[in-house]
Design an enzyme around this catalytic site. Structure first.
Site, PDB file in Angstrom:
ATOM      1  CG  HIS A  72     -21.000   4.647  39.018  1.00 31.64           C
ATOM      2  ND1 HIS A  72     -21.577   4.369  40.235  1.00 31.64           N
ATOM      3  CD2 HIS A  72     -21.556   5.816  38.617  1.00 31.64           C
ATOM      4  CE1 HIS A  72     -22.446   5.316  40.561  1.00 31.64           C
ATOM      5  NE2 HIS A  72     -22.456   6.194  39.579  1.00 31.64           N
ATOM      6  CG  ASP A  73     -14.986   0.293  35.297  1.00 30.33           C
ATOM      7  OD1 ASP A  73     -14.721  -0.443  36.270  1.00 30.33           O
ATOM      8  OD2 ASP A  73     -14.366   0.227  34.226  1.00 30.33           O
ATOM      9  CB  SER A  82     -13.281  -3.502  39.076  1.00 35.00           C
ATOM     10  OG  SER A  82     -13.450  -2.107  39.214  1.00 35.00           O
ATOM     11  CG  HIS A 199     -26.128  14.438  35.595  1.00 35.69           C
ATOM     12  ND1 HIS A 199     -25.990  14.948  36.873  1.00 35.69           N
ATOM     13  CD2 HIS A 199     -25.574  13.198  35.632  1.00 35.69           C
ATOM     14  CE1 HIS A 199     -25.391  14.056  37.641  1.00 35.69           C
ATOM     15  NE2 HIS A 199     -25.124  12.992  36.917  1.00 35.69           N
ATOM     16  CG  ASP A 249     -29.757  18.651  24.427  1.00 34.68           C
ATOM     17  OD1 ASP A 249     -29.638  18.780  25.672  1.00 34.68           O
ATOM     18  OD2 ASP A 249     -30.825  18.313  23.894  1.00 34.68           O
TER      19      ASP A 249
END
Length: 321
Positions: A72-73, A82, A199, A249
Site C-alpha cells: 500500500h505504501d 507516506s 495472500h 507457501d
C-alpha cells in the site's frame, strides 16, 4: 500556424518533462543497494529482524499486516513511508476508504522496529522509515516460512500524504484491470500473479467477498461457499488461505485451482485462461513462486524512490520533520 507552433512547443516541453522524470526515477533506483547502511548502522538488519520477531509473537496479524503495508505504501506515492504519516487535517493516505482495512498491527510493527533502530546510538535518525518498512516486510515473509531475500536499501522518506493520491486495485477487479493497474507500477502480469501470492498470509473482511457467496459466483467451489456463509455468520473475516493461514507457501495457488479463492481478484487469476498457466505452475513449483515473488518485491521496492533532494529521514515515522 501559431496554434500549431504552440502545440509543437507544448509537446516538446512534455517530452522533456517525461525524460527528466525517467532520469530522476532511474537515479533514485540506482542509489539503492543492500549495503547502503553498512558504515552507518551495521546492525540494522539484525535489529529489525528481532523487532519483527517480537511483533509476530505478540500478534499473528503482524506479518500479513506489515507485508500489506509495504504494498500500500509503494503502490501509492512510491516506497516513501507516506502511508505512515498522520496529517493534522485528516486527509492522509491511511484514512482513504481504500486503506481502511490496513490493520493497526502493521503500523505498530514499523513503529516498534523504528524505535529499536533508533535505540542504537550509531543508527539513531539515520535510517529511513521507508527502508524499515521494506526490511520488516521481508522479515514478515521469511519468518512465516517464505524466502529470505536481499533487500535493496537507500530510500528517503516522503514529506506528504494525501487521501486523494490513493489508487489501489479492488477485490472485484478482473484480469485486464489488474494488469492495467500493475503496469502503471512497471510490473508485468507475472509480477502481479507472484505478488498476489502474498495472500497466502492474512485475512479479508467479509464485506470484500460477501457478494460472491450464496451461489452468486459460479467460479466458487460450492463447499467453500457454504463454509464462508457459516464463517461470516459468526465473525466478520475469513482467512485468505484457510489451509496454512500463517504460513508463507504456495497453497494460495492450490486453493485457486479448487475454486477456493477468497476474493474475486484472486479467483480470476485461475478462471481467466490467460493467467491460469502461471497459477498452475506456481501451485506445482513452490520454489519458482518464491523466486518470482522475490523478483516482484524487488521491482516493487524501486517504485517512486525518493532521494535527499525530495525526501528526508523522518525522526518519527508518523510525522514529517
Amino acid at each position: 500556424m501559431a496554434n500549431l507552433e504552440s502545440l509543437a512547443s507544448l509537446a516538446a516541453i512534455l517530452i522533456l518533462v517525461l525524460v527528466e522524470v525517467a532520469v530522476l526515477s532511474s537515479f533514485a533506483a540506482a542509489q539503492l543497494r543492500p549495503d547502503y547502511y553498512a558504515n552507518v548502522c551495521p546492525n540494522l538488519e539484525g535489529i529489525v529482524r528481532y523487532s519483527v520477531k517480537q511483533s509476530m509473537v505478540k500478534s499473528p496479524i503482524s506479518a500479513p499486516a506489515t507485508l500489506r503495508l509495504f504494498f500500500h505504501d509503494c503502490a501509492v506515492m512510491g516506497c516513501d513511508a507516506s502511508v505512515m504519516i498522520i496529517s493534522p487535517t485528516g486527509d492522509d493516505e491511511w484514512r482513504n476508504q481504500d486503506d481502511y482495512s490496513l490493520k493497526p498491527e502493521g503500523f505498530q510493527t514499523i513503529l516498534d522496529a523504528k524505535a529499536a533502530v533508533d535505540s542504537d546510538l550509531q543508527c539513531r535518525y539515520k535510517v529511513s522509515c521507508a527502508d524499515i518498512i521494506a526490511l520488516a516486510a521481508r522479515e514478515s515473509v521469511s519468518q512465516s516460512g517464505g524466502p529470505n531475500y536481499t533487500v535493496e536499501l537507500g530510500r528517503y522518506d516522503g514529506k506528504k500524504s494525501t487521501d486523494r493520491s490513493v489508487r489501489l486495485p479492488h477485490p472485484g477487479d478482473n484480469l485486464d484491470s489488474l494488469n492495467a493497474y500493475f503496469s502503471t507500477l512497471g510490473l508485468s502480469q507475472t509480477d502481479m500473479i507472484a505478488l498476489s501470492g502474498g495472500h497466502t498470509l492474512g485475512a479479508a473482511d467479509c464485506g470484500f467477498f460477501k457478494y460472491r457467496i450464496g451461489g452468486n459466483d459460479q467460479s466458487m467451489n460450492p463447499s467453500f461457499d457454504a463454509q464462508l456463509q457459516g464463517t461470516c455468520a459468526k465473525q466478520n473475516f475469513a482467512f485468505l488461505d484457510d489451509v496454512t493461514p500463517v504460513g508463507f507457501d504456495n497453497f494460495y495457488y492450490r486453493n485457486l485451482q479448487n475454486g477456493r479463492g477468497l476474493l474475486g481478484s484472486d479467483q480470476v487469476l485461475y478462471t481467466d485462461e490467460r493467467s491460469r498457466g502461471t497459477v498452475d505452475f506456481y501451485a506445482a513449483n513452490q520454489g519458482t513462486f518464491f523466486s518470482d515473488f522475490v523478483i516482484a518485491m524487488t521491482k516493487l521496492g524501486r517504485v517512486g524512490v525518493k532521494t535527499a533532494a525530495d525526501g528526508e529521514i523522518r525522526r518519527d515515522c508518523q510525522y514529517p520533520n
